[in-house]
Scaffold this active site. Structure first.
Site, PDB file in Angstrom:
ATOM      1  N   SER A  62       0.874  -1.173  -0.054  1.00  0.00           N
ATOM      2  CA  SER A  62       0.110   0.101   0.059  1.00  0.00           C
ATOM      3  C   SER A  62       0.871   1.151   0.011  1.00  0.00           C
ATOM      4  CB  SER A  62      -0.904   0.022   1.301  1.00  0.00           C
ATOM      5  OG  SER A  62      -1.630  -1.046   1.132  1.00  0.00           O
TER       6      SER A  62
HETATM    7  N1  SAH Z   1      -0.518  -4.524   3.893  1.00  0.00           N
HETATM    8  C1  SAH Z   1       0.131  -5.141   2.905  1.00  0.00           C
HETATM    9  C2  SAH Z   1      -0.720  -5.403   1.634  1.00  0.00           C
HETATM   10  C3  SAH Z   1      -0.724  -6.374   0.555  1.00  0.00           C
HETATM   11  S1  SAH Z   1      -1.984  -6.208  -0.719  1.00  0.00           S
HETATM   12  C4  SAH Z   1       1.493  -4.567   2.326  1.00  0.00           C
HETATM   13  O1  SAH Z   1       1.320  -3.348   2.337  1.00  0.00           O
HETATM   14  O2  SAH Z   1       2.287  -5.201   1.773  1.00  0.00           O
HETATM   15  C5  SAH Z   1      -3.026  -7.441   0.030  1.00  0.00           C
HETATM   16  C6  SAH Z   1      -2.535  -8.701   0.398  1.00  0.00           C
HETATM   17  O3  SAH Z   1      -3.728  -9.496   0.815  1.00  0.00           O
HETATM   18  C7  SAH Z   1      -1.761  -9.430  -0.780  1.00  0.00           C
HETATM   19  O4  SAH Z   1      -0.720  -9.924  -0.690  1.00  0.00           O
HETATM   20  C8  SAH Z   1      -2.997 -10.698  -1.076  1.00  0.00           C
HETATM   21  O5  SAH Z   1      -2.361 -11.873  -1.538  1.00  0.00           O
HETATM   22  C9  SAH Z   1      -3.226 -10.808   0.228  1.00  0.00           C
HETATM   23  N2  SAH Z   1      -4.616 -11.462   0.448  1.00  0.00           N
HETATM   24  C10 SAH Z   1      -5.913 -11.354  -0.269  1.00  0.00           C
HETATM   25  N3  SAH Z   1      -6.676 -12.252   0.209  1.00  0.00           N
HETATM   26  C11 SAH Z   1      -6.182 -13.077   1.283  1.00  0.00           C
HETATM   27  C12 SAH Z   1      -6.909 -13.976   2.005  1.00  0.00           C
HETATM   28  N4  SAH Z   1      -8.071 -14.577   2.109  1.00  0.00           N
HETATM   29  N5  SAH Z   1      -5.966 -14.627   3.086  1.00  0.00           N
HETATM   30  C13 SAH Z   1      -4.627 -13.968   3.213  1.00  0.00           C
HETATM   31  N6  SAH Z   1      -4.047 -12.912   2.327  1.00  0.00           N
HETATM   32  C14 SAH Z   1      -4.910 -12.585   1.695  1.00  0.00           C
END
Ligand code: SAH
Length: 260
Positions: A62
């Site tokens: 993000s």
């Molecule tokens: N806060 C993180 C955001 C990554 S984007 C950062 O800033 O690095 C959102 C993330 O959620 C992705 O990595 C995706 O793989 C994960 N995600 C989506 N659905 C999910 C689920 N059901 N369980 C675990 N992770 C999930």
């Protein structure tokens, strides 16, 4: 307000976030200084720019202004020794910021749950460069795990703070169950592609729950591993990733639901 808290280094990015009024508290500033965003962004991108960056597998780290906003929203719950769950931990960057806040006192338990194994592995590699985080891992006070975020992490529940880094169609009930009395859950809610709201849910000491919408946002979806990998492969075939400029943006204004 425009979101242009760019820097040329981690410290200048944090200074820009502070100047913009997005970081209010010294412990949040210290945590964001202690975790270099450059370690968590794949090479060839711009880690200190105030925009999301691609992680691969349909995931983005993000934008710094969104991270600052979410950390400030959860700061009061992440007291020294707090228990924190970061769902969709992706790069692991935000999980480590939560860990730095919680690690100010004994008993801290901070866990990131991410369903793409390659991202979990990369988050471990990034963390290897941060000695205090390595120590927390050795003490079993910090875990970065592969798992389905919809299930939360019962083993370390209840949590004082829960952050969800991907947009859910509705507030996941299991995560509300895993929130401690006095705890706070921050979760983007809405369909893929929007409109989405950053929902803040507080549980009082009697277990009563209240919510409000902090702001309009745009996150990648909280989904299944199969769906995410399938979509990422399709996008790669068309040489088209999620557009970072379209994700994690903040709209102007806040809408608090009446009664809060
Ligand atoms: N806060 C993180 C955001 C990554 S984007 C950062 O800033 O690095 C959102 C993330 O959620 C992705 O990595 C995706 O793989 C994960 N995600 C989506 N659905 C999910 C689920 N059901 N369980 C675990 N992770 C999930």
């Amino acid at each position: 307000m425009s979101w242009t808290c760019h820097g040329s280094s981690n410290s200048s990015m944090v200074a820009a976030l502070k100047r913009a009024g997005l970081i209010h508290n010294p412990e949040v500033e210290a945590a964001m200084l202690a975790v270099d965003r450059g370690l968590f962004v794949p090479p060839g991108q711009s880690p200190y720019q105030d925009s999301p960056q691609l992680l691969g597998f349909g995931a983005t780290i993000s934008a710094p202004h969104m991270h600052a906003a979410c950390v400030e929203l959860l700061r009061a719950q992440i007291k020294p020794g707090a228990r924190v769950l970061d769902v969709g931990s992706g790069s692991g960057y935000l999980t480590l910021i939560f860990a730095h806040l919680a690690n100010r006192g004994p008993g801290a338990r901070v866990v990131g749950v991410e369903h793409i194994k390659e991202l979990v592995d990369a988050s471990h590699q990034s963390t290897a460069a941060i000695p205090w985080a390595q120590q927390m891992m050795r003490d079993d006070a910090l875990r970065l795990l592969k798992g389905d975020g919809y299930a939360g992490f019962a083993e370390w529940a209840p949590f004082d703070a829960i952050h969800v880094g991907a947009a859910a169609p509705a507030v996941p009930p299991v995560l509300v169950d895993q929130l401690a009395p006095g705890g706070r859950l921050v979760v983007p809610v809405g369909p893929e592609g929007g409109p989405q709201q950053l929902v803040v849910l507080d549980k009082d000491m009697a277990g009563r729950v209240s919510t409000w919408n902090e702001m309009g946002v745009m996150y990648v979806p909280l989904t299944t591993e199969e769906a995410q990998r399938g979509k990422a492969a399709l996008m790669a075939a068309f040489k088209k990733g999620p557009s970072p400029g379209d994700l994690d943006g903040c709209e102007m204004g806040r809408s608090r639901s009446p009664g809060r």
